[in-house]
Write a protein that holds these residues in place. Structure first.
Motif, PDB file in Angstrom:
ATOM      1  N   THR A  77       0.858  -1.186   0.000  1.00 37.93           N
ATOM      2  CA  THR A  77       0.000   0.000   0.000  1.00 37.93           C
ATOM      3  C   THR A  77       0.894   1.236   0.000  1.00 37.93           C
ATOM      4  O   THR A  77       1.764   1.377   0.856  1.00 37.93           O
ATOM      5  CB  THR A  77      -0.923   0.030   1.229  1.00 37.93           C
ATOM      6  N   ALA A  78       0.699   2.090  -0.995  1.00 38.72           N
ATOM      7  CA  ALA A  78       1.472   3.327  -1.101  1.00 38.72           C
ATOM      8  C   ALA A  78       0.531   4.514  -0.966  1.00 38.72           C
ATOM      9  O   ALA A  78      -0.609   4.480  -1.431  1.00 38.72           O
ATOM     10  CB  ALA A  78       2.213   3.386  -2.434  1.00 38.72           C
ATOM     11  N   TRP A  79       1.021   5.569  -0.327  1.00 31.38           N
ATOM     12  CA  TRP A  79       0.262   6.811  -0.160  1.00 31.38           C
ATOM     13  C   TRP A  79       1.053   7.967  -0.747  1.00 31.38           C
ATOM     14  O   TRP A  79       2.272   8.053  -0.570  1.00 31.38           O
ATOM     15  CB  TRP A  79      -0.008   7.087   1.321  1.00 31.38           C
ATOM     16  N   LEU A  80       0.345   8.856  -1.413  1.00 32.98           N
ATOM     17  CA  LEU A  80       0.926  10.092  -1.925  1.00 32.98           C
ATOM     18  C   LEU A  80       0.390  11.240  -1.076  1.00 32.98           C
ATOM     19  O   LEU A  80      -0.808  11.524  -1.100  1.00 32.98           O
ATOM     20  CB  LEU A  80       0.541  10.314  -3.384  1.00 32.98           C
ATOM     21  N   VAL A  81       1.252  11.884  -0.303  1.00 35.22           N
ATOM     22  CA  VAL A  81       0.861  13.020   0.533  1.00 35.22           C
ATOM     23  C   VAL A  81       1.361  14.277  -0.181  1.00 35.22           C
ATOM     24  O   VAL A  81       2.574  14.504  -0.268  1.00 35.22           O
ATOM     25  CB  VAL A  81       1.469  12.917   1.947  1.00 35.22           C
ATOM     26  N   VAL A  82       0.432  15.069  -0.717  1.00 39.94           N
ATOM     27  CA  VAL A  82       0.798  16.177  -1.595  1.00 39.94           C
ATOM     28  C   VAL A  82       0.410  17.509  -0.958  1.00 39.94           C
ATOM     29  O   VAL A  82      -0.767  17.749  -0.655  1.00 39.94           O
ATOM     30  CB  VAL A  82       0.128  16.036  -2.976  1.00 39.94           C
ATOM     31  N   ASP A  83       1.400  18.358  -0.746  1.00 38.67           N
ATOM     32  CA  ASP A  83       1.191  19.714  -0.236  1.00 38.67           C
ATOM     33  C   ASP A  83       0.575  20.558  -1.354  1.00 38.67           C
ATOM     34  O   ASP A  83       1.172  20.752  -2.409  1.00 38.67           O
ATOM     35  CB  ASP A  83       2.557  20.276   0.182  1.00 38.67           C
ATOM     36  N   ARG A  84      -0.649  21.062  -1.112  1.00 37.94           N
ATOM     37  CA  ARG A  84      -1.367  21.861  -2.111  1.00 37.94           C
ATOM     38  C   ARG A  84      -1.494  23.311  -1.657  1.00 37.94           C
ATOM     39  O   ARG A  84      -2.408  24.025  -2.075  1.00 37.94           O
ATOM     40  CB  ARG A  84      -2.755  21.260  -2.341  1.00 37.94           C
ATOM     41  N   SER A  85      -0.569  23.757  -0.825  1.00 37.39           N
ATOM     42  CA  SER A  85      -0.635  25.109  -0.280  1.00 37.39           C
ATOM     43  C   SER A  85      -0.265  26.141  -1.336  1.00 37.39           C
ATOM     44  O   SER A  85       0.215  25.820  -2.428  1.00 37.39           O
ATOM     45  CB  SER A  85       0.301  25.237   0.922  1.00 37.39           C
ATOM     46  N   ALA A  86      -0.458  27.416  -0.997  1.00 37.50           N
ATOM     47  CA  ALA A  86      -0.242  28.505  -1.956  1.00 37.50           C
ATOM     48  C   ALA A  86       1.195  28.565  -2.454  1.00 37.50           C
ATOM     49  O   ALA A  86       1.443  28.867  -3.622  1.00 37.50           O
ATOM     50  CB  ALA A  86      -0.638  29.833  -1.315  1.00 37.50           C
ATOM     51  N   SER A  87       2.162  28.273  -1.581  1.00 41.78           N
ATOM     52  CA  SER A  87       3.560  28.383  -1.998  1.00 41.78           C
ATOM     53  C   SER A  87       3.920  27.363  -3.073  1.00 41.78           C
ATOM     54  O   SER A  87       4.859  27.574  -3.843  1.00 41.78           O
ATOM     55  CB  SER A  87       4.491  28.216  -0.796  1.00 41.78           C
ATOM     56  N   MET A  88       3.182  26.241  -3.150  1.00 39.76           N
ATOM     57  CA  MET A  88       3.456  25.240  -4.175  1.00 39.76           C
ATOM     58  C   MET A  88       3.023  25.706  -5.559  1.00 39.76           C
ATOM     59  O   MET A  88       3.398  25.103  -6.567  1.00 39.76           O
ATOM     60  CB  MET A  88       2.755  23.919  -3.822  1.00 39.76           C
ATOM     61  N   ARG A  89       2.239  26.765  -5.631  1.00 35.63           N
ATOM     62  CA  ARG A  89       1.791  27.271  -6.928  1.00 35.63           C
ATOM     63  C   ARG A  89       2.763  28.303  -7.501  1.00 35.63           C
ATOM     64  O   ARG A  89       2.484  28.914  -8.531  1.00 35.63           O
ATOM     65  CB  ARG A  89       0.381  27.864  -6.807  1.00 35.63           C
ATOM     66  N   PHE A  90       3.901  28.479  -6.848  1.00 41.36           N
ATOM     67  CA  PHE A  90       4.907  29.419  -7.322  1.00 41.36           C
ATOM     68  C   PHE A  90       5.578  28.881  -8.587  1.00 41.36           C
ATOM     69  O   PHE A  90       5.876  27.695  -8.685  1.00 41.36           O
ATOM     70  CB  PHE A  90       5.961  29.657  -6.243  1.00 41.36           C
ATOM     71  N   GLY A  91       5.815  29.744  -9.541  1.00 41.75           N
ATOM     72  CA  GLY A  91       6.622  29.372 -10.691  1.00 41.75           C
ATOM     73  C   GLY A  91       5.903  29.445 -12.013  1.00 41.75           C
ATOM     74  O   GLY A  91       6.476  29.841 -13.018  1.00 41.75           O
ATOM     75  N   GLY A  92       4.630  29.043 -12.060  1.00 39.82           N
ATOM     76  CA  GLY A  92       3.905  29.060 -13.323  1.00 39.82           C
ATOM     77  C   GLY A  92       4.497  28.066 -14.307  1.00 39.82           C
ATOM     78  O   GLY A  92       5.649  27.668 -14.209  1.00 39.82           O
ATOM     79  N   GLY A  93       3.709  27.644 -15.299  1.00 38.70           N
ATOM     80  CA  GLY A  93       4.188  26.659 -16.269  1.00 38.70           C
ATOM     81  C   GLY A  93       4.579  25.383 -15.565  1.00 38.70           C
ATOM     82  O   GLY A  93       3.783  24.774 -14.864  1.00 38.70           O
ATOM     83  N   GLN A  94       5.857  24.970 -15.750  1.00 38.43           N
ATOM     84  CA  GLN A  94       6.363  23.809 -15.029  1.00 38.43           C
ATOM     85  C   GLN A  94       6.796  24.234 -13.635  1.00 38.43           C
ATOM     86  O   GLN A  94       7.958  24.085 -13.252  1.00 38.43           O
ATOM     87  CB  GLN A  94       7.529  23.175 -15.797  1.00 38.43           C
ATOM     88  N   GLY A  95       5.854  24.769 -12.867  1.00 36.16           N
ATOM     89  CA  GLY A  95       6.139  25.206 -11.518  1.00 36.16           C
ATOM     90  C   GLY A  95       6.112  24.047 -10.547  1.00 36.16           C
ATOM     91  O   GLY A  95       5.994  22.882 -10.919  1.00 36.16           O
ATOM     92  N   LYS A  96       6.200  24.370  -9.256  1.00 39.08           N
ATOM     93  CA  LYS A  96       6.306  23.331  -8.239  1.00 39.08           C
ATOM     94  C   LYS A  96       5.086  22.419  -8.209  1.00 39.08           C
ATOM     95  O   LYS A  96       5.214  21.195  -8.104  1.00 39.08           O
ATOM     96  CB  LYS A  96       6.529  23.981  -6.866  1.00 39.08           C
ATOM     97  N   GLU A  97       3.893  23.001  -8.290  1.00 38.69           N
ATOM     98  CA  GLU A  97       2.678  22.190  -8.257  1.00 38.69           C
ATOM     99  C   GLU A  97       2.613  21.245  -9.446  1.00 38.69           C
ATOM    100  O   GLU A  97       2.233  20.080  -9.316  1.00 38.69           O
ATOM    101  CB  GLU A  97       1.444  23.094  -8.223  1.00 38.69           C
ATOM    102  N   SER A  98       2.997  21.737 -10.622  1.00 40.00           N
ATOM    103  CA  SER A  98       2.985  20.916 -11.828  1.00 40.00           C
ATOM    104  C   SER A  98       3.970  19.759 -11.721  1.00 40.00           C
ATOM    105  O   SER A  98       3.646  18.613 -12.072  1.00 40.00           O
ATOM    106  CB  SER A  98       3.304  21.774 -13.056  1.00 40.00           C
ATOM    107  N   ILE A  99       5.171  20.039 -11.226  1.00 38.16           N
ATOM    108  CA  ILE A  99       6.181  18.992 -11.065  1.00 38.16           C
ATOM    109  C   ILE A  99       5.721  17.956 -10.048  1.00 38.16           C
ATOM    110  O   ILE A  99       5.859  16.739 -10.264  1.00 38.16           O
ATOM    111  CB  ILE A  99       7.526  19.609 -10.633  1.00 38.16           C
ATOM    112  N   ALA A 100       5.174  18.406  -8.919  1.00 39.40           N
ATOM    113  CA  ALA A 100       4.681  17.479  -7.903  1.00 39.40           C
ATOM    114  C   ALA A 100       3.569  16.595  -8.466  1.00 39.40           C
ATOM    115  O   ALA A 100       3.515  15.389  -8.189  1.00 39.40           O
ATOM    116  CB  ALA A 100       4.180  18.248  -6.677  1.00 39.40           C
TER     117      ALA A 100
END
Length: 295
Positions: A77-100
């Motif tokens: 059993t694997a779990w993906l714990v993903v931080d979806r906070s505002a700072s993860m949206r920094f960067g635009g395009g291939q930003g942090k949220e997109s990479i995660a």
């Protein structure tokens, strides 16, 4: 017509099939598998064996080293714990949220294809979504769909409560030992070390820290207006000022050292992923490292 999550998964599957499988000769598919604890037999020790499995009573009786063999449980059993906070949206395009998102979907696909169960926890301060673990490609698509949904806009004024995110992960995954991937930039409130240590004690934890290069070295853009993604605070700064650049560089060094020390205290060796890195190179490195550690 294919949905957005389906198109994302097909694109990642194409990339993984062409580049990943060939580079490690198909071994990746069996890297993240379970390990059972049921004793089945004894056999003579070989230099490749783990010395921790030596049966010392039998070794003393027969005057020759013997190791215990165990039934391997292939289900994981694997779990993906993903931080979806505002700072993860920094960067635009291939930003942090997109990479995660791409890393999380790729890992869920690779883990699930062996018949393993995958679940996800998507977290920010004001809301979180939990996808219970299941098997199959449809489950990967469901996780991709949740990751591609816009995070709720909860306004500004509060930094991310990373300790709460990790405590939620510990509570959600408490039923059985699991493989837990934590995706975050670790920008947020202090005090996350102990919850991470407790999570790591219960499970096998892989921390993937996603960083934008601009967070490590301020680009020289002249006079610009910058905004804290977590609190919304704005400030006009001259990025060409050498004194300012020096102070910021010192602050970055101090922050990176504090993060590294916190990870060491938690017993975790994090993966450091920047938004300009090749995703497949990161995945291959993770697979090889995990395979060596789990054998």
């Amino acid at each position: 017509m294919a949905t957005v999550p389906d198109r994302l998964l097909r694109r990642l599957e194409w990339r993984l099939g062409r580049r990943l499988d060939g580079r490690i000769q198909g071994a990746y598919r069996t890297v993240w598998q379970g390990a059972g604890i049921d004793f089945t037999d004894l056999r003579a020790y070989t230099p490749e064996d783990d010395a921790r499995h030596i049966d010392w009573n039998v070794t003393a009786r027969l005057d020759e080293p013997y190791v215990r063999q165990y039934t391997e449980d292939r289900e994981l059993t694997a779990w993906l714990v993903v931080d979806r906070s505002a700072s993860m949206r920094f960067g635009g395009g291939q930003g942090k949220e997109s990479i995660a998102t791409e890393l999380a979907v790729s890992l869920s696909r690779l883990v699930a294809q062996g018949g393993n169960r995958v679940g996800a926890i998507l977290y920010d301060n004001h809301a979180h979504r939990i996808v219970p673990p299941r098997t199959g490609r449809d489950q990967v698509l469901r996780i991709a769909h949740e990751l591609l949904r816009p995070a709720p806009d909860a306004g500004s004024g509060a930094t991310t409560d990373l300790a709460a995110m990790l405590r939620l992960a510990a509570t959600t995954t408490a039923r059985r030992r699991s493989l837990v991937f934590v995706f975050s930039d670790f920008i947020g409130d202090p005090g996350w070390e102990r919850p991470l240590s407790m999570l790591n004690h219960r499970h096998e934890v892989a921390v993937i820290r996603v960083v934008d290069p601009a967070e490590l070295e301020l680009p020289d853009l002249g006079l610009i207006l910058v905004q804290d993604a977590e609190t919304g605070e704005q400030l006009l700064v001259d990025t060409s000022d050498p004194l300012l650049r020096g102070r910021l560089a010192a602050q970055v060094d101090a922050r990176e050292e504090a993060l590294a020390e916190g990870m060491r205290r938690a017993g975790v060796d994090p993966w450091h992923v920047t938004t300009d890195q090749d995703l497949l190179t990161v995945l291959v490195s993770m697979a090889r490292h995990s395979g060596r550690r789990r054998r």
